[in-house]
Design a protein around this motif. Structure first.
Motif, short mmCIF file in Angstrom:
data_model
loop_
_atom_site.label_atom_id
_atom_site.label_comp_id
_atom_site.label_asym_id
_atom_site.label_seq_id
_atom_site.Cartn_x
_atom_site.Cartn_y
_atom_site.Cartn_z
N VAL A 133 -37.03 -14.12 41.30
CA VAL A 133 -36.69 -12.93 40.53
C VAL A 133 -35.20 -12.64 40.61
CG1 VAL A 133 -36.96 -10.44 40.45
CG2 VAL A 133 -38.96 -11.90 40.61
N THR A 134 -34.62 -12.73 41.83
CA THR A 134 -33.19 -12.44 41.93
C THR A 134 -32.38 -13.48 41.20
OG1 THR A 134 -33.29 -13.52 44.05
CG2 THR A 134 -33.11 -11.11 44.07
N GLY A 135 -32.88 -14.72 41.19
CA GLY A 135 -32.14 -15.78 40.51
C GLY A 135 -32.12 -15.57 39.00
N SER A 195 -36.90 -1.34 41.03
CA SER A 195 -37.74 -1.78 39.92
C SER A 195 -38.19 -0.57 39.10
CB SER A 195 -38.95 -2.54 40.47
OG SER A 195 -40.08 -2.29 39.69
N ARG A 196 -37.89 -0.57 37.80
CA ARG A 196 -38.20 0.61 36.99
C ARG A 196 -39.70 0.83 36.88
NH1 ARG A 196 -33.25 -0.22 34.28
NH2 ARG A 196 -33.98 -1.81 32.88
N ALA A 197 -40.43 -0.25 36.56
CA ALA A 197 -41.88 -0.09 36.42
C ALA A 197 -42.48 0.37 37.75
CB ALA A 197 -42.51 -1.41 35.99
N GLY A 198 -42.00 -0.21 38.83
CA GLY A 198 -42.52 0.13 40.15
C GLY A 198 -42.30 1.60 40.48
N VAL A 247 -44.38 -4.46 44.39
CA VAL A 247 -44.40 -4.77 45.82
C VAL A 247 -44.47 -6.28 46.02
CG1 VAL A 247 -45.83 -4.63 47.88
CG2 VAL A 247 -45.36 -2.59 46.56
N ARG A 248 -45.28 -6.94 45.20
CA ARG A 248 -45.41 -8.38 45.37
C ARG A 248 -44.08 -9.07 45.07
NH1 ARG A 248 -48.97 -10.88 41.27
NH2 ARG A 248 -47.00 -10.61 40.19
N ASP A 249 -43.43 -8.63 43.99
CA ASP A 249 -42.14 -9.24 43.64
C ASP A 249 -41.13 -9.08 44.76
OD1 ASP A 249 -43.15 -10.01 41.31
OD2 ASP A 249 -42.15 -8.51 40.07
N ASN A 284 -35.55 -1.43 59.96
CA ASN A 284 -35.65 -2.88 59.99
C ASN A 284 -35.01 -3.41 58.71
OD1 ASN A 284 -36.79 -5.47 59.28
ND2 ASN A 284 -38.09 -5.21 61.05
N PRO A 285 -33.88 -4.10 58.84
CA PRO A 285 -33.13 -4.49 57.64
C PRO A 285 -33.94 -5.34 56.66
CG PRO A 285 -32.09 -5.31 59.65
CD PRO A 285 -33.21 -4.47 60.09
N LEU A 286 -34.83 -6.22 57.18
CA LEU A 286 -35.59 -7.09 56.28
C LEU A 286 -36.51 -6.26 55.40
CD1 LEU A 286 -36.52 -10.06 58.59
CD2 LEU A 286 -34.85 -10.01 56.79
N LEU A 287 -37.27 -5.35 56.08
CA LEU A 287 -38.21 -4.53 55.31
C LEU A 287 -37.45 -3.58 54.41
CD1 LEU A 287 -40.83 -3.71 58.06
CD2 LEU A 287 -41.18 -5.03 55.98
N ARG A 288 -36.32 -3.07 54.92
CA ARG A 288 -35.58 -2.10 54.12
C ARG A 288 -35.10 -2.74 52.82
NH1 ARG A 288 -31.17 0.50 57.43
NH2 ARG A 288 -29.99 -1.30 56.74
N SER A 289 -34.60 -3.97 52.93
CA SER A 289 -34.08 -4.60 51.71
C SER A 289 -35.23 -4.85 50.73
CB SER A 289 -33.34 -5.88 52.04
OG SER A 289 -34.24 -6.90 52.34
N ALA A 290 -36.42 -5.18 51.26
CA ALA A 290 -37.56 -5.40 50.36
C ALA A 290 -37.94 -4.10 49.66
CB ALA A 290 -38.75 -5.95 51.14
#
Lengths: 479, 667
Positions: free
Chosen positions: A470-472, A42-45, A458-460, A29-35
């Motif tokens: 965040v992306t901005g 994310s390094r901390a993640g 995950v929240r981010d 699923n592209p939406l979930l995959r991109s998330a």
């Protein structure tokens, strides 16, 4: 030996299956995959995920239970007799830790008991001294002279093997990346450390480096010493802490599993249908919310305890009984903690209900249940996912508190809560026995911190509002 | 000679984004004199709001000014410190934002918010500040200003809030007022009030005004000079009269040509192919070349500089350069109204009789009903196959509720809706499913009407599956492909998610979804109000073509009278839940009989040669539907109300030619 599947084992593996299925679905699923890719970047993640994965491996090993076969006295014709004690794969791996019990307290890496005891000499005279341990450092002939050198040798050997394993690991990662991207190994290596990879491999490898540099020496030292000391009855504290990991994971995940259906179904129904349904559900959760949580849990746990005690015949082993109590605790925690998520979901569903795509579906005569499943649920999933990872750490901490108060898990179950509960008396001693508490604290701190960092990542990635910000702000020039 | 009020030279502002820096403002030059209104026109995403924010140095996070100079009264603003800049903001120049609802702090009363500005910029406190605040409120036309100071924003209507915002902007006695789409969120009658107010204040205080808008009508009414922005730069600049007489840049001309008017009825509107280019890279050649019908090689290689057209008009286009072949300059408006092919009026497919939708207002512990919001209060309509009935009115008049009640998305409290002679209200589930196949809806917001978690193919197929249309899965897949092509999208797009599409494309998908079940009547709820003019033209063309090919009937709900003029065969004007006038579109729009219709038509800013036409100023706002005024609902705002209007609600008066009006002036 004969395998034993406890209830929580079955549920944990079911959960693992569900998580794998979700992972597979996310891939397609592209939406979930991109998330998830955002989480991966994310390094901390990723550092947190690495730690969580190690904890999960420990927990899963500890969930493969069996009863060992007893050496039977008679011939081959006799029926095999199995021990009443239920062991796990982790126990088998850590047989040394489990079996090398001391008499009572001993400090970390000690060769002698912590407390003086009256020892009788061969000539019958008595004197008070710290007796030698039964297992810790027995190979040393003259502990005061050899102790430090032995420790240093084992530490160095451990650190070296840790470093070697890490090299292999890093090599495998770099090789696979290089193969996939079809570039040179050197280029890949530089890319990894500059953070130029889609997944933050540098964080993963750095975490592993730290982990192996700790684990290597610990393993080498644990061979001959009690790395974290022993508790009152001489059990190795490192073993207790490792066994507690499973309890924490079970409480953190299964409770959510119990809670989710209530929170999701009731929250969406309340928000979508509104009116009477909403009134009933709202009254239900406000009522539950206004009962003090600990009281409700205490009452339920005490009732359940009595119930288990009066039906002792249902459980073949003590482990099964303790497991039933753990599972019951999960249910009780779950049934009392769904209200927060439910309220969140109700609010969101209330908002989504008014959106045009829901109205468009209604205009097509799509059935109510289908609208809730197809239009509301997928658009609420990010809230559910975020709540699940956020709740995990809260539940791990809640278990510790409840066990400390004495209404948590069975006293025979290893858990951070029972360790802390025991530490209550140890801290009152003079000199202080500090290592149980510190071990429980460090393990729990690392687990909860990792869970929290992962929850943030995950929240981010999944919260649409934060994701946009965040992306901005993350990339490029700043004014 | 004193320096101009505002001089901007080669201003460039970049904003960081995931795909690299977006050059939102890319070399803007403009000069604004005292007492002058300078209009900045363009479609969304062209950088006009960002220009205003750059002037105020209020760029969003990640934004920075890369180059250029801003001189306010001869003083350079860029080198100023943030503290000095705060002195300038609200002092020398002030800004009015688009959304009045979110620019006021909801927990502070109006007086406090005004006093804050006064203290900062004028140094007034306590009693004098309060008196000055009251004067300001009075100056922006708020009645009973003294008492209004203690009101909180939620107690004010949208128009009132915008007036308060203007008062706050005026508090620091600015010499330059930047108005960023000041009336976009307001209804036409309120818009007329606010525009009139702005023009008056500017005259009285001889302020300079930078007016940012997308509405050429407003420009025509307000501006002294006009600049058209495209992709971060100004492409044409001209005095108002010259601009409206002969827009030079191909983009400006396309903007005019895309406007729907009665004269273009029956013909397709001109549209712009493609979309605004991404602003992340350096441009080679003209920015508009990719969409320009007159572009040739030079346009793609060399960026055009300014070409002076005389009379203060200048344009960035090679067509007017040395080797350019300037196209014939023509007046933007041409031709006579054509009727097109209007299908004969047949029997009504959709018949609405005395429809009522009341929402109960509940209060107290027992949730007893204390009042009714009469959102729709006795509406009757007829819609024949192949025709378009426009339902017109300002926000809050209940027009969307009518649309939803027709589809039974909202339960009607009374009256009947019959489709093909069957009473929709009394149908069971199976019967309703049959009607739903014939009756569909297209929603206003293309961003809210598609589920972001579903693929386009699934979205279109959902209705077919639910209503059991087109049999097997294979047939449905084929139908999805056909539908996508019929609305001008590629069949291969079915696997994508809505977020990959622009607003106009999303609206096409929403139309394809409605068409999937082959309806005969489509309720279009403001289908173009969220779209830019050029995209609006595409959607209107599509709707018109579909009507011709498939014989669809549209119930077209809108507040945009230009669209009505272009699309509709019949018009019904709604006010506070009731229809005050209905009849053939041409008659109503040319010769309105109800005072409200007349005011509504006059309030729309028109593009025409004469500058300021008399506008019928409606006093105040639309009353609440909980407690409508006694007698005729319109009498408190009606310029020609008399005693009888205040006590008795007018009955329908038939004027012949199918025209019906509810007004005592005609009974």
């Amino acid at each position: 030996m004969t395998p034993v599947v406890l209830w929580t084992d079955a549920l944990i593996f079911a959960l693992l299956a569900v998580a794998s299925a979700f992972g597979w679905y996310s891939r397609h699923n592209p939406l979930l995959r991109s998330a998830w890719q955002k989480v991966g970047g994310s390094r901390a993640g990723m550092a947190a995920l690495t730690l969580l994965a190690v904890f999960a491996v420990v927990g899963l090993l500890d969930s493969l239970h069996y009863r060992p076969r007893l050496e039977s006295a008679g011939g081959d014709g006799e029926r095999a007799v199995y021990s009443g004690e239920v062991l796990s794969a982790l126990d088998a791996l850590a047989t040394g830790l489990r079996s090398r019990g001391e008499k009572t307290y001993s400090a970390p890496l000690a060769t002698h008991l912590f407390a003086r005891e009256t020892v009788e000499r061969a000539d019958g005279t008595q004197f008070r001294a710290h007796p030698r341990l039964r297992h810790g450092g027995v190979h040393l002939d003259d502990p005061p002279a050899q102790h430090a050198a032995d420790l240093a040798r084992r530490f160095a050997a451990g650190a070296l093997s840790g470093a070697a394993i890490w090299m292999v690991l890093a090599g495998v990662v770099a090789l696979r990346l290089a193969r996939r991207e079809s570039v040179g190994l050197g280029v890949t290596w530089r890319r990894i450390w500059r953070g130029d990879t889609a997944v933050a491999w540098n964080a993963v490898l750095a975490t592993f480096a730290a982990l192996l540099l700790v684990a290597g020496p610990v393993i080498f030292l644990a061979d001959a010493y009690h790395v974290l000391g022993t508790d009152k009855v001489g059990q190795d504290v490192l073993y207790l802490a490792l066994k507690s990991v499973r309890t924490a994971l079970v409480i953190g995940t299964l409770t959510t599993l119990v809670m989710l259906p209530f929170a999701v179904a009731l929250g969406i129904m309340a928000g979508y249908f509104g009116g009477r349904v909403d009134d009933v559900i709202q009254y239900l959760y406000t009522t539950i919310n206004s009962i003090p949580g600990v009281l409700l849990i205490a009452a339920a746990v005490l009732m359940m305890q009595v119930f288990i005690d009066t039906h002792a015949q249902w459980f073949a082993t003590a482990a099964e009984r303790a497991d039933a109590r753990l599972l019951a605790l999960c249910f009780i925690l779950g049934l009392t903690s769904w209200t927060g998520l439910c309220r969140l979901l109700r609010g969101e569903a209330l908002k989504l209900r008014e959106l045009d795509y829901v109205q468009a579906a209604q205009a097509f005569g799509v059935s109510q249940w289908r609208i809730m499943a197809r239009h509301l649920l997928p658009n609420l999933m990010h809230i559910v996912l975020i709540a699940v990872v956020m709740d995990f750490s809260a539940l791990v901490l809640a278990e510790a508190v409840l066990s400390y108060v004495g209404i948590g898990v069975d006293p025979n179950t290893f858990s951070f809560g029972t360790m802390i509960n025991a530490a209550r008396l140890e801290l009152a001693r003079e000199p202080v026995v500090w290592w149980s508490l510190v071990a429980a604290f460090v393990f729990m701190f690392v687990l909860v911190l990792a869970a929290n960092l992962f929850a943030d990542a995950v929240r981010d990635a999944f919260d649409p509002r934060i994701a946009a910000r965040v992306t901005g702000a993350d990339s490029g020039v700043k004014g | 000679m004193s320096p101009p009020l505002l001089e901007v030279r080669d201003l460039r502002a970049w904003i960081a984004s995931g795909q690299g820096a977006v050059r939102a403002v890319d070399g803007v030059c403009l000069t604004l004199n005292r007492g002058e209104t300078f209009a900045l026109v363009g479609e969304s995403g062209c950088g006009k709001s960002m220009t205003a924010l750059t002037l105020m140095r209020l760029l969003p996070e990640g934004g920075r000014i890369v180059a250029g100079e801003v001189m306010l009264e001869g003083r350079a603003l860029r080198p100023l410190s943030e503290a000095q800049m705060r002195e300038v903001r609200g002092g020398a120049m002030a800004m009015i934002f688009q959304e009045p609802a979110s620019s006021l702090n909801p927990v502070l009363n109006v007086g406090t918010q005004l006093a804050e500005v006064l203290q900062r910029h004028v140094g007034l406190r306590g009693g004098p500040a309060r008196r000055r605040a009251a004067e300001l409120l009075a100056a922006v036309g708020i009645p009973d200003a003294e008492r209004r100071l203690d009101d909180y924003p939620f107690q004010l209507s949208g128009g009132m809030k915008q007036r308060v915002m203007i008062a706050m902007a005026l508090a620091g006695e600015p010499r330059l007022l930047i108005a960023d789409e000041p009336t976009t969120a307001l209804d036409v009658t309120i818009q007329a009030q606010v525009l009139e107010l702005l023009a008056r204040l500017q005259r009285e205080r001889s302020m300079g005004m930078l007016l940012i808008t997308h509405d050429l009508g407003i420009v025509s009414q307000m501006a002294d000079r006009v600049a058209v922005m495209y992709a971060g730069e100004i492409v044409e600049e001209a005095p108002r009269d010259a601009f409206f007489a002969a827009p030079r840049h191909p983009y400006s001309r396309k903007l005019f040509a895309a406007l729907p008017t009665a004269r273009r009825r029956g013909a397709s509107l001109e549209t712009l192919a493609g979309s605004v280019p991404a602003l992340t890279g350096e441009f080679v050649g003209c920015r508009f070349a990719g969409r320009c019908p007159d572009a040739w090689e030079r346009c793609r290689i060399e960026a055009p500089g300014w070409t002076d057209m005389g009379g203060g008009q200048r344009v960035r286009c090679h067509l007017y350069g040395a080797d350019g072949h300037a196209p014939q300059v023509r007046r933007a408006e041409q031709g006579e109204p054509t009727e097109g092919s209007v299908p004969a009026e047949g029997d009504a497919v959709l018949r609405v009789r005395d429809l009522r939708v009341h929402f109960p207002v509940r209060k107290g512990v027992l949730r007893r009903v204390v009042a009714q919001v009469r959102a729709v209060d006795g509406v009757s309509l007829d819609l024949a196959a192949g025709r378009t009935l426009a339902l017109v009115g300002e926000s809050g008049c209940g027009k969307t509720t009518v649309g939803k009640a027709v589809l039974r998305l909202i339960r009607a409290s009374g009256g009947s809706v019959s489709f093909d002679g069957r009473d929709v209200g009394s149908l069971d589930r199976a019967g309703m499913q049959a009607v739903r196949r014939q009756l569909q809806m297209v929603f206003q917001d293309p961003f809210g009407s598609l589920n972001p978690r579903m693929r386009v193919g699934e979205i279109i197929r959902e209705g077919m599956t639910a209503l059991g249309v087109a049999g097997t899965e294979n047939n449905r897949a084929e139908r999805v492909a056909q539908l996508l092509e019929s609305v001008g999208l590629a069949a291969g797009m079915r696997g994508r998610y809505p977020h990959e599409f622009s607003g106009g494309q999303r609206q096409r998908i929403a139309i394809a979804r409605a068409l999937a079940v082959s309806p005969r009547v489509v309720v279009c709820d403001e289908p173009t109000s969220a779209l830019d003019v050029s995209v609006q033209a595409q959607i209107l063309n599509l709707l018109r073509a579909l009507q011709e090919n498939l014989g669809l009937a549209y119930l077209f709900i809108t507040h945009n009278l230009a669209v009505v003029d272009y699309m509709a065969h019949e018009v019904a004007v709604m006010y506070l839940g009731r229809i005050v006038e209905r009849g053939p579109a041409v008659d109503i729009l040319r010769a309105p009989q109800h005072p409200y219709t007349e005011a509504l038509l006059k309030a729309v800013p028109q593009i025409d040669a004469e500058r300021r036409r008399p506008v019928i100023m409606l006093k105040g706002d639309m009353p609440s539907a909980v407690a409508p005024p006694a007698g005729c609902h319109f009498h408190p705002r009606c310029p020609s109300a008399f005693d009888h209007c205040r006590s008795v609600y007018p009955q329908e008066t038939v004027l012949g030619d199918g025209r019906v009006v509810r007004c005592h002036l005609h009974s």
